[in-house]
Enzyme design. Sequence first.
Site, PDB file in Angstrom:
ATOM      1  N   CYS A  33       0.807  -1.225   0.000  1.00 27.03           N
ATOM      2  CA  CYS A  33       0.000   0.000   0.000  1.00 27.03           C
ATOM      3  C   CYS A  33       0.839   1.274   0.000  1.00 27.03           C
ATOM      4  O   CYS A  33       0.305   2.366  -0.169  1.00 27.03           O
ATOM      5  CB  CYS A  33      -0.890   0.019   1.234  1.00 27.03           C
ATOM      6  SG  CYS A  33       0.106  -0.021   2.726  1.00 27.03           S
ATOM      7  N   ASP A  35       2.423   2.514   2.613  1.00 22.94           N
ATOM      8  CA  ASP A  35       2.483   3.141   3.938  1.00 22.94           C
ATOM      9  C   ASP A  35       3.880   2.966   4.546  1.00 22.94           C
ATOM     10  O   ASP A  35       4.601   2.035   4.198  1.00 22.94           O
ATOM     11  CB  ASP A  35       1.431   2.527   4.860  1.00 22.94           C
ATOM     12  CG  ASP A  35       0.031   2.936   4.453  1.00 22.94           C
ATOM     13  OD1 ASP A  35      -0.093   3.850   3.628  1.00 22.94           O
ATOM     14  OD2 ASP A  35      -0.928   2.339   4.959  1.00 22.94           O
ATOM     15  N   CYS A  58      -2.479   3.216   7.659  1.00 24.75           N
ATOM     16  CA  CYS A  58      -3.886   2.969   7.973  1.00 24.75           C
ATOM     17  C   CYS A  58      -4.064   2.681   9.468  1.00 24.75           C
ATOM     18  O   CYS A  58      -3.097   2.530  10.207  1.00 24.75           O
ATOM     19  CB  CYS A  58      -4.371   1.781   7.162  1.00 24.75           C
ATOM     20  SG  CYS A  58      -3.650   0.236   7.702  1.00 24.75           S
ATOM     21  N   CYS A 102      -0.850  -5.351   6.899  1.00 24.03           N
ATOM     22  CA  CYS A 102      -0.504  -4.135   7.640  1.00 24.03           C
ATOM     23  C   CYS A 102       0.371  -4.464   8.851  1.00 24.03           C
ATOM     24  O   CYS A 102       1.196  -3.651   9.263  1.00 24.03           O
ATOM     25  CB  CYS A 102      -1.756  -3.418   8.108  1.00 24.03           C
ATOM     26  SG  CYS A 102      -2.965  -3.172   6.813  1.00 24.03           S
TER      27      CYS A 102
END
Length: 123
Positions: A33, A35, A58, A102
């Site tokens: 993603c 991040d 996130c 994540c």
Amino acid sequence: MYSEKVMDHFANPRNVGEIPDADGVGEVGNPVCGDIMKIYIKVKDDVITDIKFKTFGCGAAIATSSMITEMAKGKKLEEALKLSNRQVAEALDGLPPQKMHCSNLAADALHAAIADYRTKQRP
Ligand code: FES
């Protein structure tokens, strides 16, 4: 779809910030993603005495960073290296399957900070 623990760590993240004179810093980006997470550690006698994080990501990434700082604080480097993304997710009472990636950031950033510390120790 998020556990109460995830929501709590997302809303009230522990150990947020920077350690300006950190002994080790680990930064990783999530290829899925984009991040980014950064973890700072202070080490004394092979024990993580202080740890802080900054995450541009996130909610699940923030919750897992917060949780891993709590899990790693006071641990010996050897033990901290064994912390896995799965353990962090379990400590948060699970993550939705599409959010498991994540949690990779937290374990990777911690391991990178320890590797950085060890590199700096070498003469
Ligand atoms: Fe990027 Fe969760 S969506 S770390």
